[in-house]
Design an enzyme around this catalytic site. Structure first.
Site, short mmCIF file in Angstrom:
data_model
loop_
_atom_site.label_atom_id
_atom_site.label_comp_id
_atom_site.label_asym_id
_atom_site.label_seq_id
_atom_site.Cartn_x
_atom_site.Cartn_y
_atom_site.Cartn_z
N GLU A 288 -4.75 3.31 7.16
CA GLU A 288 -3.87 4.38 6.68
C GLU A 288 -2.63 3.70 6.13
OE1 GLU A 288 -4.87 7.35 6.63
OE2 GLU A 288 -6.41 7.50 8.19
N CYS A 322 5.76 8.08 6.00
CA CYS A 322 4.77 7.73 4.97
C CYS A 322 4.60 8.91 4.02
CB CYS A 322 3.45 7.37 5.62
SG CYS A 322 3.06 8.42 7.00
#
Ligand code: NAD
Length: 532
Positions: A288, A322
């Protein structure tokens, strides 16, 4: 443990404000209490051993670098090898415990984490500089991740699926089984949720884990592992090794005793791992990675809602999510008013020590991040852009001992500029003007990333067009609470497309736990089905 007399109120990332005085007072008590215990030495957790080392590193607060939050051993490759051996030894018993007993333990851990929400959130505020709502959200998200993944396992009854049969004397089922030992490498920015969520997924599936938290935030990873041990997860099932990516991380990547790896962090490190982890042998790896998350504002949008949503997502935790919104494409007729509203809201943001109630923004994580910010500001000025607001670094009142950029809105750069393409991970958002939704979508998709995206529009056809065309794993429409941020377990699953994530299955969602297992088709001949 700190007793805060904390109220029970569920804080998520969509919680806009907390006027609850009881909650604020409980957080203040927790801050005062944990402050007295900062600077302790903590061990690595390897099998049943609490291992210290002569060489240590200091985990200093980005709020004030004279504050040492914790001290952790500088782990070595040998420590990782020992942790892998312990995890391998613990695997058969953990697998054979069965999913019902495993989720029983992880649900207990979730409840203990929720009970200690204030203590952990106060520590997290010191460790990474989150404000109180963000820190409380991170802790509660960790607990909810364990609950949600447990629910998924239960809903699928451990993933044993009866299949068809070609004759009455044949019984076939599909069974998902754990792989063995997973490495869990975590970033600094959701230090508990992104240690606990991936580790929790692997554990619920029946694997054992070796965790490596970020050296900027080892304490929250440690607290998570400690809770699991407290509720009775056997030693060796959860191991934790601290130290630099270059040694501890590299050993995790290369050790053949690791069966799978789950990484959350930057594109650079993630892609390196992605290409090297399977060099000699196929092994599952979930990466990720970063994002350059766009928001689109069309001429039909509610511009106050759009400005609020962008402000919250661009500057929440200083742009260090993020999912942070770092670029906006606004249709020309709406641009001037949208920008004015965004500037007005940004000017009102209070920046300072985030353990204090009045401050909504705190510091960035380290000097390197601050330099990225100041370099970007210089670049805007050099390349003819306009700093609409911000562009400064706080000093005075002790802020010079930390890393405090001010929230920054930039306009006037060409859409092809680097700042529209590269992830910076600082509180700086670039706003560009476009002629149409089609142009906005084309620009939004023109990066290697594809994590989150948002749109503000009152037009249903535009919403459909956006949902059909946007390349991102998590998308939001007209979200005042955050244009691109604020996913919650079991509500918004969270993961990236393209350069933002390798698996195509999101965390926080219904297909996550399955990734930590491999399928076996079992055909058994006989009149009766085989025993479960
Ligand atoms: P980072 O890549 O610098 O570090 C992440 C982890 O990798 C740390 O534990 C680090 O020690 C380790 N590491 C570093 N070098 C390594 C190596 N050679 N081998 C193995 N491990 C190594 O990331 P960060 O600065 O901690 O976090 C910020 C980044 O994470 C941003 O890019 C952000 O977008 C991304 N992120 C993504 C998600 C997501 O869900 N997609 C979530 C959070 C953060």
């Amino acid at each position: 443990m700190v007793t805060t007399g904390a109220p029970r109120m569920k804080i998520t990332y969509a919680t806009l404000s907390a006027e609850n005085e009881e909650l604020q007072a409980a957080f203040d008590r927790a801050v005062a209490s944990v402050r007295e215990h900062l600077g302790q030495r903590y061990p690595m957790l390897i099998g049943d051993e609490r291992r210290f080392a002569d060489e240590e590193f200091e985990d200093r607060s980005p709020i004030d670098t004279s504050l040492v939050v914790s001290r952790f051993p500088m782990g070595t490759r040998t420590d990782v090898q020992d942790a892998v051996a312990a995890a391998r030894a613990a695997f058969p018993a953990w697998r054979d415990l069965g999913w019902r007993r495993r989720i029983g333990l992880l649900r207990q851990a979730a409840d203990l984490i929720s009970e200690r929400q204030f203590e952990y959130a106060a520590l997290m505020a010191f460790e990474v500089g989150k404000n109180r709502l963000e820190a409380l959200g991170d802790v509660e998200e960790t607990a909810d991740l364990l609950r949600y993944y447990s629910d998924v396992m239960e809903r699928h009854e451990g993933f044993v699926e009866p299949m068809g049969s070609l004759s009455p004397a044949e019984h076939t089922r599909s069974v998902l089984k754990p792989h063995g030992v997973w490495a869990v490498i975590s970033p600094f920015n959701f230090p508990m949720a992104l240690s606990g969520g991936p580790a929790g997924g692997a554990l619920i599936a029946g694997n054992t884990v070796v965790m490596k938290p970020s050296s900027d935030a080892p304490l929250m990873g440690y607290k998570f592992a400690e809770v699991l041990r407290e509720v009775g997860v056997p030693p060796g099932v959860v191991n934790l090794v601290t130290g630099p990516g270059e040694t501890v991380g590299v050993e995790l990547e290369q050790n053949p005793g690791i069966d799978g790896l789950v990484f959350t962090g930057s594109y650079e490190v993630g892609m390196r791992l992605y290409s090297s982890f399977t060099r000699d042998y196929p092994r599952p790896i979930i990466t990720e990675m970063g994002g350059k998350n766009p928001a689109i504002v069309t001429r039909s949008a509610d511009l106050d809602e759009a400005a609020e949503g962008v402000m919250r997502s661009a500057f929440g935790f200083d742009g260090q999510k993020c999912s942070a919104n770092s670029r906006v494409y606004v249709e020309r007729p709406a641009a001037e008013e949208f920008l004015a509203k965004l500037v007005e809201k940004t000017e009102k943001l209070a920046v300072g020590d985030p353990t204090r109630r009045e401050n909504w923004m705190g510091p960035v994580i380290n000097e390197r991040a601050l330099r990225k910010f100041t370099d970007a500001v210089e670049e805007v000025q050099r390349d003819g852009g306009t700093i609409e607001v911000g562009g400064a670094v706080l000093s005075g009142d002790g802020t010079e001992r930390g890393f405090f950029p001010t929230p920054t809105v930039v306009s006037g750069l060409p859409l092809s500029h680097r700042l529209f393409r590269e992830e910076l991970f600082v509180p700086l958002v670039v706003v560009g003007e476009v002629d149409s939704l089609d142009e906005a979508l084309e620009q939004a998709n023109a990066t290697p990333y594809g994590l989150t995206a948002g749109i503000f529009t009152r037009d249903d056809a535009e919403i459909r067009h956006f949902l059909d065309g946007i390349q991102a794993g998590v998308v939001y429409v007209n979200r005042r609470a955050g244009a691109t941020t604020g996913a919650w377990p079991g509500i918004q699953s969270f993961g990236g497309w393209k350069g933002s994530g390798s698996s195509g299955k999101n965390g926080l969602g219904p297909y996550y736990v399955q990734q930590f297992m491999r399928e076996q088709s079992q055909t058994v001949m006989g009149e009766e089905p085989p025993p479960a």
